[in-house]
Design an enzyme around this catalytic site. Structure first.
Site, PDB file in Angstrom:
ATOM      1  N   VAL A  76       0.820  -1.226   0.000  1.00 25.99           N
ATOM      2  CA  VAL A  76       0.000   0.000   0.000  1.00 25.99           C
ATOM      3  C   VAL A  76       0.854   1.277   0.000  1.00 25.99           C
ATOM      4  O   VAL A  76       0.347   2.359  -0.275  1.00 25.99           O
ATOM      5  CB  VAL A  76      -1.001   0.047   1.182  1.00 25.99           C
ATOM      6  CG1 VAL A  76      -2.032  -1.051   1.087  1.00 25.99           C
ATOM      7  CG2 VAL A  76      -0.287   0.042   2.523  1.00 25.99           C
ATOM      8  N   ASN A 103      -6.311  -0.714   7.201  1.00 24.41           N
ATOM      9  CA  ASN A 103      -5.946  -1.469   8.397  1.00 24.41           C
ATOM     10  C   ASN A 103      -4.461  -1.845   8.421  1.00 24.41           C
ATOM     11  O   ASN A 103      -3.896  -2.072   9.495  1.00 24.41           O
ATOM     12  CB  ASN A 103      -6.818  -2.745   8.428  1.00 24.41           C
ATOM     13  CG  ASN A 103      -6.345  -3.780   9.407  1.00 24.41           C
ATOM     14  OD1 ASN A 103      -6.624  -3.705  10.596  1.00 24.41           O
ATOM     15  ND2 ASN A 103      -5.586  -4.765   8.915  1.00 24.41           N
ATOM     16  N   SER A 155      -5.494   3.912  17.023  1.00 23.11           N
ATOM     17  CA  SER A 155      -5.152   3.080  18.174  1.00 23.11           C
ATOM     18  C   SER A 155      -5.402   3.862  19.451  1.00 23.11           C
ATOM     19  O   SER A 155      -5.255   5.092  19.469  1.00 23.11           O
ATOM     20  CB  SER A 155      -3.669   2.684  18.130  1.00 23.11           C
ATOM     21  OG  SER A 155      -3.320   2.023  19.331  1.00 23.11           O
ATOM     22  N   TYR A 168       5.108   4.951  16.857  1.00 27.78           N
ATOM     23  CA  TYR A 168       3.750   4.402  16.673  1.00 27.78           C
ATOM     24  C   TYR A 168       2.695   5.428  17.086  1.00 27.78           C
ATOM     25  O   TYR A 168       1.686   5.607  16.402  1.00 27.78           O
ATOM     26  CB  TYR A 168       3.611   3.114  17.482  1.00 27.78           C
ATOM     27  CG  TYR A 168       2.315   2.363  17.247  1.00 27.78           C
ATOM     28  CD1 TYR A 168       2.080   1.693  16.046  1.00 27.78           C
ATOM     29  CD2 TYR A 168       1.325   2.322  18.228  1.00 27.78           C
ATOM     30  CE1 TYR A 168       0.900   1.008  15.823  1.00 27.78           C
ATOM     31  CE2 TYR A 168       0.133   1.638  18.021  1.00 27.78           C
ATOM     32  CZ  TYR A 168      -0.065   0.977  16.820  1.00 27.78           C
ATOM     33  OH  TYR A 168      -1.255   0.299  16.607  1.00 27.78           O
ATOM     34  N   ALA A 170       3.027   8.683  17.098  1.00 21.90           N
ATOM     35  CA  ALA A 170       3.029   9.739  16.081  1.00 21.90           C
ATOM     36  C   ALA A 170       2.269   9.279  14.840  1.00 21.90           C
ATOM     37  O   ALA A 170       1.471  10.025  14.257  1.00 21.90           O
ATOM     38  CB  ALA A 170       4.466  10.106  15.718  1.00 21.90           C
ATOM     39  N   LYS A 172      -0.149   7.023  14.633  1.00 22.43           N
ATOM     40  CA  LYS A 172      -1.595   6.923  14.846  1.00 22.43           C
ATOM     41  C   LYS A 172      -2.237   8.290  15.105  1.00 22.43           C
ATOM     42  O   LYS A 172      -3.411   8.502  14.804  1.00 22.43           O
ATOM     43  CB  LYS A 172      -1.888   5.932  15.975  1.00 22.43           C
ATOM     44  CG  LYS A 172      -1.529   4.481  15.602  1.00 22.43           C
ATOM     45  CD  LYS A 172      -2.271   4.011  14.345  1.00 22.43           C
ATOM     46  CE  LYS A 172      -2.000   2.562  13.993  1.00 22.43           C
ATOM     47  NZ  LYS A 172      -2.733   2.107  12.792  1.00 22.43           N
ATOM     48  N   ILE A 201      -5.990  -5.795  21.525  1.00 25.11           N
ATOM     49  CA  ILE A 201      -6.753  -6.828  20.813  1.00 25.11           C
ATOM     50  C   ILE A 201      -5.867  -8.064  20.682  1.00 25.11           C
ATOM     51  O   ILE A 201      -4.670  -7.945  20.361  1.00 25.11           O
ATOM     52  CB  ILE A 201      -7.189  -6.320  19.417  1.00 25.11           C
ATOM     53  CG1 ILE A 201      -7.877  -4.953  19.518  1.00 25.11           C
ATOM     54  CG2 ILE A 201      -8.116  -7.350  18.744  1.00 25.11           C
ATOM     55  CD1 ILE A 201      -9.066  -4.880  20.459  1.00 25.11           C
TER      56      ILE A 201
HETATM   57  N1  LIG Z   1      -3.824  -5.635  17.650  1.00 26.15           N
HETATM   58  C1  LIG Z   1      -3.995  -4.612  18.462  1.00 26.15           C
HETATM   59  O1  LIG Z   1      -4.000  -4.752  19.698  1.00 26.15           O
HETATM   60  C2  LIG Z   1      -4.188  -3.227  17.907  1.00 26.15           C
HETATM   61  C3  LIG Z   1      -4.375  -2.169  18.815  1.00 26.15           C
HETATM   62  C4  LIG Z   1      -4.564  -0.881  18.317  1.00 26.15           C
HETATM   63  C5  LIG Z   1      -4.567  -0.660  16.962  1.00 26.15           C
HETATM   64  N2  LIG Z   1      -4.365  -1.695  16.094  1.00 26.15           N
HETATM   65  C6  LIG Z   1      -4.345  -1.390  14.674  1.00 26.15           C
HETATM   66  O2  LIG Z   1      -5.204  -2.294  13.984  1.00 26.15           O
HETATM   67  C7  LIG Z   1      -4.644  -2.609  12.716  1.00 26.15           C
HETATM   68  C8  LIG Z   1      -4.458  -4.124  12.583  1.00 26.15           C
HETATM   69  O3  LIG Z   1      -3.687  -4.610  13.663  1.00 26.15           O
HETATM   70  P1  LIG Z   1      -3.223  -6.150  13.731  1.00 26.15           P
HETATM   71  O4  LIG Z   1      -2.744  -6.398  15.100  1.00 26.15           O
HETATM   72  O5  LIG Z   1      -4.310  -7.027  13.167  1.00 26.15           O
HETATM   73  O6  LIG Z   1      -1.955  -6.082  12.730  1.00 26.15           O
HETATM   74  P2  LIG Z   1      -1.081  -7.266  12.064  1.00 26.15           P
HETATM   75  O7  LIG Z   1       0.348  -6.848  12.159  1.00 26.15           O
HETATM   76  O8  LIG Z   1      -1.467  -8.610  12.612  1.00 26.15           O
HETATM   77  O9  LIG Z   1      -1.548  -7.233  10.527  1.00 26.15           O
HETATM   78  C9  LIG Z   1      -1.155  -6.201   9.693  1.00 26.15           C
HETATM   79  C10 LIG Z   1      -1.225  -6.708   8.256  1.00 26.15           C
HETATM   80  O10 LIG Z   1      -0.756  -5.632   7.426  1.00 26.15           O
HETATM   81  C11 LIG Z   1       0.051  -6.204   6.408  1.00 26.15           C
HETATM   82  N3  LIG Z   1       0.969  -5.206   5.846  1.00 26.15           N
HETATM   83  C12 LIG Z   1       2.124  -4.751   6.374  1.00 26.15           C
HETATM   84  N4  LIG Z   1       2.727  -3.898   5.522  1.00 26.15           N
HETATM   85  C13 LIG Z   1       1.922  -3.803   4.433  1.00 26.15           C
HETATM   86  C14 LIG Z   1       2.002  -3.094   3.212  1.00 26.15           C
HETATM   87  N5  LIG Z   1       3.075  -2.319   2.927  1.00 26.15           N
HETATM   88  N6  LIG Z   1       1.003  -3.231   2.295  1.00 26.15           N
HETATM   89  C15 LIG Z   1      -0.064  -4.037   2.552  1.00 26.15           C
HETATM   90  N7  LIG Z   1      -0.194  -4.763   3.697  1.00 26.15           N
HETATM   91  C16 LIG Z   1       0.794  -4.639   4.626  1.00 26.15           C
HETATM   92  C17 LIG Z   1       0.796  -7.341   7.100  1.00 26.15           C
HETATM   93  O11 LIG Z   1       1.320  -8.276   6.157  1.00 26.15           O
HETATM   94  C18 LIG Z   1      -0.302  -7.914   7.995  1.00 26.15           C
HETATM   95  O12 LIG Z   1      -1.015  -8.957   7.347  1.00 26.15           O
HETATM   96  C19 LIG Z   1      -3.335  -1.825  12.613  1.00 26.15           C
HETATM   97  O13 LIG Z   1      -3.550  -0.606  11.947  1.00 26.15           O
HETATM   98  C20 LIG Z   1      -2.975  -1.590  14.067  1.00 26.15           C
HETATM   99  O14 LIG Z   1      -2.119  -0.474  14.249  1.00 26.15           O
HETATM  100  C21 LIG Z   1      -4.168  -2.964  16.545  1.00 26.15           C
END
Ligand SMILES: NC(=O)c1ccc[n+]([C@@H]2O[C@H](COP(=O)([O-])OP(=O)(O)OC[C@H]3O[C@@H](n4cnc5c(N)ncnc54)[C@H](O)[C@@H]3O)[C@@H](O)[C@H]2O)c1
Length: 264
Positions: A76, A103, A155, A168, A170, A172, A201
């Site tokens: 992306v 996401n 986040s 991170y 900055a 978000k 999560i």
């Molecule tokens: N898990 C949590 O506790 C939590 C908390 C707050 C916010 N978030 C936010 O929710 C979202 C998802 O979190 P998660 O824990 O499921 O993340 P994750 O790391 O498990 O999944 C992220 C996905 O993004 C893909 N990705 C990475 N770089 C990419 C790129 N250049 N192009 C396309 N895809 C790419 C990865 O391959 C992966 O499949 C994120 O934005 C994260 O910051 C998560």
């Protein structure tokens, strides 16, 4: 973690019938749960991820469960590739994109004195520029559709600061600004832009960092007494994607189990 299982949400509503949806970072975690939920609610879902192997494997599993999902391998952060893939999606899924979930994330946690340039560049390229590129490409199609819903993953960490998370936080905080600014700019096209701010999560990317004792202490610190499940974020995303949220734009839905209220 087993006691969390009963909190998984199952939808019987089909609010997204015949909509074309795009979810970035859909190979695992929250993105995958959102893709499944959207398909469950009747959408045709383009699942984007930088890892061709992982997105193909995830899509094969989802299709085996009869979900109408379509894998696309794309970084992306690469503008031209994003625009090209969005055109393919319209042609292959039979209509303009009307739902976009930003996401995907590349996240690393380092003390501010040690943050290196390559890491921070990659975090901002994926997490900020990536949202700009996908938004540009999707909006061109949403305008023809006459409406649209864009959902950005923020986040709780932009509010409640964790250790070693300067880059991170900055990132978000930047997503928060992008969400509000694009909501104002795109409102005249009937396009709504909102954000979800998850707390802790239970995805491999988040809980993988901690040992068992720390995990249990963190769970106890949550007002709801547990971490959230990816499916619970998917329920919030489905609400924001659907017409149930038709008068909601520029908002951030805190989906954090209450942790930012108590500030632990
Ligand atoms: N898990 C949590 O506790 C939590 C908390 C707050 C916010 N978030 C936010 O929710 C979202 C998802 O979190 P998660 O824990 O499921 O993340 P994750 O790391 O498990 O999944 C992220 C996905 O993004 C893909 N990705 C990475 N770089 C990419 C790129 N250049 N192009 C396309 N895809 C790419 C990865 O391959 C992966 O499949 C994120 O934005 C994260 O910051 C998560």
């Amino acid at each position: 973690m087993d006691r969390n299982r009963k909190h998984k949400t199952m939808s019987t509503a089909r609010r997204l019938e015949n909509r074309v949806a795009v979810v970035t970072g859909a190979a695992r975690g929250i993105g995958r749960a959102i893709a499944e939920r959207f398909a469950m609610e009747g959408a045709r879902v383009a699942c984007l991820d930088v890892s061709a192997k992982r997105i193909e494997a995830a899509a094969t599993e989802m299709r085996a469960a009869a979900f109408d999902v379509h894998p696309y391998a794309v970084d992306v952060g690469r503008r031209d590739d994003v625009h090209a893939v969005m055109q393919r999606i319209e042609a292959e899924l039979g209509g303009p994109v009307s739902i976009l979930v930003n996401n995907a994330v590349y996240a690393r946690y380092q003390p501010i004195e040690e943050i290196d340039e390559a890491t921070i560049d990659q975090m901002f390229t994926v997490g900020l520029k990536g949202i700009v590129w996908t938004t540009q490409a999707a909006v061109a199609q949403m305008k023809r559709h006459g409406s649209g819903s864009i959902i950005n993953l923020r986040s709780a960490a932009a509010v409640l600061v964790m250790v070693n998370s300067a880059a991170y936080c900055a990132l978000k905080a930047g997503v928060a600004g992008l969400t509000r600014a694009s909501a104002v700019e795109l409102a005249r096209h009937g396009i709504r832009v909102n954000a979800i701010a998850p707390g802790m999560i239970a995805t491999p990317a988040s809980i993988g960092f901690f040992d068992q004792a720390t995990l249990e202490a963190r769970q106890r610190a949550q007002p709801l007494g547990r971490f959230g499940q990816p499916e619970e974020m998917a329920g919030v995303a489905a609400f924001l994607a659907s017409s149930d949220s038709s008068y909601v734009t520029g908002a951030t839905l805190m989906a954090d189990g209450g942790i930012t209220i108590v500030g632990t």
